[in-house]
Motif scaffolding. Structure first.
Motif: not given
Ligand code: G3P
Length: 249
Positions: A94, A211, A231
């Motif tokens: 990640h 996002s 997500v």
């Molecule tokens: O691993 C999920 C991510 O990094 C996306 O985060 O909050 O933008 O959906 P977000």
């Protein structure tokens, strides 16, 4: 046709109460036939989540793992431990692990191998920064991260990966990649996989993250090379996450 996977990444958020809220909702829900769902919860909640989600469609995953099998490594958690408490997947590479915890391509590869050794599905995250995108280096960066892992695996190991394309500039910013931008990178990833094997390319789930929310999930998930979502923020509200799952498939 590939199955879609919608995976929530709670990051360093959540609680036992949130585990219970997901259990109650997902125990009672019917999901589209092509959709699989998973939640990547913090280590302390893995065991409880694995128990709670037993009679739901939710699979449980972790957010990282050690590349070591055990021993004097204070604070680390091995793949064997994750499997022991019921995790089936684990995020690897990640962007927050790469940028905040110094995990380079070699560290990512070691963790992918550790996951595979314990029959965990590594969800390998790939993505470029805004600076790299603006310099026209998106594909070079993403495909480089992919090759750093795939070149070192055998065909069977490669086929056990799930990929997640997460443009760093879209993570937690509210700025989603457009469906066209995301599809273009996903298509490049699949073309790269086809150089290893057409069958690998055809079967690989490539998720989009950054996002994603109920309002944009439908058009992202309708793209031919987007096979689900990873997500973050929207996985902390059970109704929002459910709406994303239901917009897939
Ligand atoms: O691993 C999920 C991510 O990094 C996306 O985060 O909050 O933008 O959906 P977000």
């Amino acid at each position: 046709m590939r199955t879609l996977l919608v995976a929530g990444n709670w990051k360093m958020n959540g609680s036992l109460a949130l585990v219970e809220a997901f259990r109650q909702t997902f125990a009672a829900v019917a999901l589209p036939a092509r959709v699989e769902v998973a939640l990547m919860v913090p280590f302390p909640y893995l065991n409880a989540a694995a128990d709670a989600f037993r009679d739901t469609p939710l699979m449980v995953g972790a957010q990282t793992l050690s590349d070591r099998t055990g021993g004097a490594f204070t604070g680390e958690v091995s793949g064997g431990m994750l499997a022991d408490v019921g995790a089936r997947l684990v995020l690897v590479g990640h962007s927050e692990r790469r940028s905040l915890f110094g995990e380079d391509d070699a560290a990512v590869l070691a963790r992918v191998k550790a996951a595979l050794a314990h029959d965990l599905t590594p969800v390998l995250c790939l993505g470029e920064t805004l600076e790299q995108r603006e310099a026209g280096r998106t594909e070079a960066v993403v495909l480089g991260q992919l090759a750093a892992v795939c070149d070192a695996l055998d065909p069977d190991e490669r086929s056990r990966l799930v990929l997640a394309y997460e443009p760093v500039w879209a993570i937690g910013t509210g700025r989603t990649a457009s469906p066209e931008q995301a599809q273009s990178v996903h298509a490049a990833i699949r073309a790269c996989l086809a150089e290893y094997s057409p069958t690998l390319a055809e079967g690989m789930q490539v998720l989009y993250g950054g996002s994603m929310k109920a309002a944009n999930a439908g058009e992202l998930l309708a793209q031919p090379d987007i096979d689900g979502g990873l997500v973050g923020g929207a996985s902390l509200q059970v109704d929002d996450f459910l709406a994303i799952c239901q917009s897939a498939g």
